[in-house]
Write an enzyme that holds these catalytic residues in place. Structure first.
Site, PDB file in Angstrom:
ATOM      1  N   CYS A   1      31.056  29.895  48.044  1.00 11.59           N
ATOM      2  CA  CYS A   1      31.942  29.327  48.183  1.00 11.59           C
ATOM      3  C   CYS A   1      32.063  29.075  46.908  1.00 11.59           C
ATOM      4  O   CYS A   1      33.552  28.240  46.558  1.00 11.59           O
ATOM      5  CB  CYS A   1      32.446  28.432  49.285  1.00 11.59           C
ATOM      6  SG  CYS A   1      32.817  29.453  50.618  1.00 11.59           S
TER       7      CYS A   1
ATOM      8  N   HIS B   1      37.867  23.932  47.465  1.00  6.67           N
ATOM      9  CA  HIS B   1      37.777  25.480  48.033  1.00  6.67           C
ATOM     10  C   HIS B   1      38.764  25.200  49.455  1.00  6.67           C
ATOM     11  O   HIS B   1      38.638  24.532  50.272  1.00  6.67           O
ATOM     12  CB  HIS B   1      36.014  25.667  47.987  1.00  6.67           C
ATOM     13  CG  HIS B   1      35.553  26.378  49.028  1.00  6.67           C
ATOM     14  ND1 HIS B   1      35.913  27.977  49.180  1.00  6.67           N
ATOM     15  CD2 HIS B   1      34.845  26.188  50.682  1.00  6.67           C
ATOM     16  CE1 HIS B   1      36.102  28.299  50.250  1.00  6.67           C
ATOM     17  NE2 HIS B   1      35.606  27.764  50.671  1.00  6.67           N
TER      18      HIS B   1
ATOM     19  N   ASN C   1      39.930  30.890  54.448  1.00  7.66           N
ATOM     20  CA  ASN C   1      38.464  31.151  53.625  1.00  7.66           C
ATOM     21  C   ASN C   1      38.091  32.516  53.130  1.00  7.66           C
ATOM     22  O   ASN C   1      37.381  33.509  53.539  1.00  7.66           O
ATOM     23  CB  ASN C   1      37.622  30.815  54.199  1.00  7.66           C
ATOM     24  CG  ASN C   1      35.868  29.751  53.288  1.00  7.66           C
ATOM     25  OD1 ASN C   1      36.754  30.114  52.351  1.00  7.66           O
ATOM     26  ND2 ASN C   1      35.306  29.111  53.869  1.00  7.66           N
TER      27      ASN C   1
HETATM   28  N1  COA Z   1      37.947  29.112  69.630  1.00 10.53           N
HETATM   29  C1  COA Z   1      37.895  28.056  70.820  1.00 10.53           C
HETATM   30  N2  COA Z   1      36.970  27.916  70.678  1.00 10.53           N
HETATM   31  C2  COA Z   1      36.173  27.199  69.615  1.00 10.53           C
HETATM   32  C3  COA Z   1      36.262  28.298  68.073  1.00 10.53           C
HETATM   33  C4  COA Z   1      37.344  29.494  68.298  1.00 10.53           C
HETATM   34  N3  COA Z   1      38.181  30.042  67.676  1.00 10.53           N
HETATM   35  N4  COA Z   1      35.144  27.814  67.292  1.00 10.53           N
HETATM   36  C5  COA Z   1      34.311  27.332  68.011  1.00 10.53           C
HETATM   37  N5  COA Z   1      34.909  26.504  68.904  1.00 10.53           N
HETATM   38  C6  COA Z   1      34.637  25.726  70.488  1.00 10.53           C
HETATM   39  C7  COA Z   1      33.336  25.518  69.827  1.00 10.53           C
HETATM   40  O1  COA Z   1      32.154  26.790  70.866  1.00 10.53           O
HETATM   41  C8  COA Z   1      32.560  24.149  70.482  1.00 10.53           C
HETATM   42  O2  COA Z   1      32.845  24.751  71.947  1.00 10.53           O
HETATM   43  P1  COA Z   1      31.818  23.861  73.262  1.00 10.53           P
HETATM   44  O3  COA Z   1      31.721  22.565  72.603  1.00 10.53           O
HETATM   45  O4  COA Z   1      31.867  24.882  74.890  1.00 10.53           O
HETATM   46  O5  COA Z   1      30.363  24.542  72.292  1.00 10.53           O
HETATM   47  C9  COA Z   1      33.856  23.850  70.314  1.00 10.53           C
HETATM   48  O6  COA Z   1      34.774  24.532  69.920  1.00 10.53           O
HETATM   49  C10 COA Z   1      33.829  22.536  69.621  1.00 10.53           C
HETATM   50  O7  COA Z   1      33.477  22.405  68.280  1.00 10.53           O
HETATM   51  P2  COA Z   1      32.777  22.211  67.046  1.00 10.53           P
HETATM   52  O8  COA Z   1      31.961  23.168  65.553  1.00 10.53           O
HETATM   53  O9  COA Z   1      32.846  21.226  66.971  1.00 10.53           O
HETATM   54  O10 COA Z   1      34.155  21.715  66.310  1.00 10.53           O
HETATM   55  P3  COA Z   1      34.889  21.398  64.224  1.00 10.53           P
HETATM   56  O11 COA Z   1      35.962  20.444  65.188  1.00 10.53           O
HETATM   57  O12 COA Z   1      33.741  21.370  64.593  1.00 10.53           O
HETATM   58  O13 COA Z   1      35.508  23.025  64.602  1.00 10.53           O
HETATM   59  C11 COA Z   1      35.349  24.767  62.529  1.00 10.53           C
HETATM   60  C12 COA Z   1      34.953  23.873  64.150  1.00 10.53           C
HETATM   61  C13 COA Z   1      34.033  25.759  62.565  1.00 10.53           C
HETATM   62  C14 COA Z   1      36.569  25.013  62.436  1.00 10.53           C
HETATM   63  C15 COA Z   1      34.185  23.656  62.110  1.00 10.53           C
HETATM   64  O14 COA Z   1      33.006  22.517  61.993  1.00 10.53           O
HETATM   65  C16 COA Z   1      34.670  23.413  60.230  1.00 10.53           C
HETATM   66  O15 COA Z   1      36.028  24.073  60.103  1.00 10.53           O
HETATM   67  N6  COA Z   1      33.479  23.280  59.774  1.00 10.53           N
HETATM   68  C17 COA Z   1      33.292  23.993  58.605  1.00 10.53           C
HETATM   69  C18 COA Z   1      33.705  25.159  58.089  1.00 10.53           C
HETATM   70  C19 COA Z   1      33.271  26.181  56.888  1.00 10.53           C
HETATM   71  O16 COA Z   1      34.616  25.468  56.132  1.00 10.53           O
HETATM   72  N7  COA Z   1      32.614  27.029  56.413  1.00 10.53           N
HETATM   73  C20 COA Z   1      32.779  27.956  55.073  1.00 10.53           C
HETATM   74  C21 COA Z   1      32.127  26.518  54.002  1.00 10.53           C
HETATM   75  S1  COA Z   1      32.430  26.295  52.842  1.00 10.53           S
END
Ligand code: COA
Length: 348
Positions: free
Chosen positions: A113, A254, A284
């Site tokens: 990214c 980004h 993204n």
């Molecule tokens: N729908 C429903 N539930 C989801 C889900 C979805 N699409 N994706 C994840 N979950 C669940 C997880 O499985 C977890 O469940 P659990 O508690 O039963 O294990 C719960 O939601 C919480 O997960 P968590 O990872 O703590 O949530 P979060 O608030 O951190 O959000 C992301 C997850 C991936 C959206 C967030 O961490 C994020 O945006 N990270 C950066 C990702 C990114 O930008 N990547 C590219 C980088 S360049």
């Protein structure tokens, strides 16, 4: 006397034709529109249909950036991508050839990214050094081709797309001149964002599991690092080029997650209305994310000539970087398949 510099002369972007809404994903996966919108800010993304790969969408964006610059040739092509058409050779030479650019130097940059910022820095330096007089810098990725179809976390976030800028040689006091870069990496955290298999490290062990060919990320750690690295890199660059951070008119970060964008803005003391946000419309798009946000920002009237614009990225590697310019007057086509952006889509 003002030094030679690379100047942004054209901008273009392209999205593949298949739109996937959050509701579409909820039919296939255990997720909801409400969860995705609240946790990420993303409402829809676009994906390539069978038979269309990264080179195809890169050509479309590159052609639009060339048209925006009023050019039919450039002396260099740099393609930022982590989803090349093939592991070998690079995709850039094919893109240059399909754009009719002749036998110019063309190479890929793989910084996930952050790829667009790295590619922009490379092309800008080659222009400043006199190796090229003009360049096309394209960010293009088709992450839909490397996501595990059953992984709700990654499928909710990523979309395909391509964005590009055309650069020409000019001077540092011109509108559009790239005024500086800040770049960095930390390979000790490479596992945080990775496709574990398919490369030489994996193949050298002789076992290739199909699941290892899918993209994986550690969402929470990525989130924290993205905020810290993008804020620090932006602050370092602003300081180096003598811009008080509060004089930045637009931060084009980004487009990973709207909560990441808001947190970076808060770290830098920039209000939400100075952040360009288009991830709600495209997801993204990895290396395409910054140029696609630029195209949308110009069309929404959020980025105007003379604005101090700071670009910043964060991605796998880990890698991060920032770039700065005073925005030039450009003629830019809107993104295909998207209605005009509403000014109310800022981070909130
Ligand atoms: N729908 C429903 N539930 C989801 C889900 C979805 N699409 N994706 C994840 N979950 C669940 C997880 O499985 C977890 O469940 P659990 O508690 O039963 O294990 C719960 O939601 C919480 O997960 P968590 O990872 O703590 O949530 P979060 O608030 O951190 O959000 C992301 C997850 C991936 C959206 C967030 O961490 C994020 O945006 N990270 C950066 C990702 C990114 O930008 N990547 C590219 C980088 S360049």
């Amino acid at each position: 006397m003002t030094g030679r510099a690379a100047v942004v002369a054209g901008l273009g972007g392209w999205l593949p034709p298949v739109r996937v809404t959050n509701d579409d994903l909820a039919v296939q996966l255990d997720t909801t529109d409400e969860w995705i919108t609240t946790r990420t800010g993303i409402r829809q993304r676009f994906v390539v249909p069978p038979g269309l790969s990264t080179s195809g969408i890169a050509v479309e964006a590159g052609a639009r950036a060339l048209a925006s610059a009023g050019r039919s040739s450039v002396g260099l092509l740099v393609l930022a991508t982590s989803t090349p058409d093939h592991p070998c050779p690079a995709t850039a030479p094919e893109v240059a050839s399909r754009l009719g650019l002749g036998e110019i130097p063309a190479f890929d940059v793989a910084a996930v990214c952050t790829g667009f910022v790295y590619a922009l820095a490379g092309a800008s330096s080659m222009i400043s050094a006199g190796i090229a007089d003009s360049a096309l810098v394209i960010g293009a990725d088709t992450f839909s081709t490397i996501l595990n179809p059953e992984d709700r976390t990654t499928r909710a976030i990523f979309g395909d797309g391509a964005g590009a800028v055309a650069l020409r040689a000019g001077t540092a006091d011109e509108p559009g001149a790239l005024l500086g870069f800040d770049l960095g990496s930390d390979g000790s955290q490479a596992d945080m964002i990775t496709v574990p298999g398919g490369g030489s490290e994996h193949r050298s062990r002789g076992v290739v599991e199909a699941d290892d060919l899918y993209f994986t990320m550690q969402g929470r750690s990525v989130f924290r690092n993205a905020v810290t690295r993008m804020s620090e890199s932006s602050r370092r660059l602003a300081h180096r080029i003598g811009w008080p951070v509060d004089t930045v008119d637009r931060l084009v970060a980004h487009q990973a997650n709207v909560r990441i964008l808001s947190a970076v803005g808060a770290e830098l003391g920039l209000p939400d209305d100075r952040l360009v946000v288009n991830l709600d419309r495209v997801g993204n798009t990895v290396a395409a994310s910054i140029p696609l946000a630029l195209v949308d920002g110009v069309h929404a009237g959020e980025i105007t000539p003379g604005d101090r614009v700071l670009l910043c990225g964060f991605g796998g590697g880990l890698t991060w970087g920032a770039a700065a310019l005073e925005f030039p007057r450009l003629s830019v086509e809107p993104l295909p398949g998207l209605p005009a952006k509403s000014l109310s889509t800022h981070a909130n």
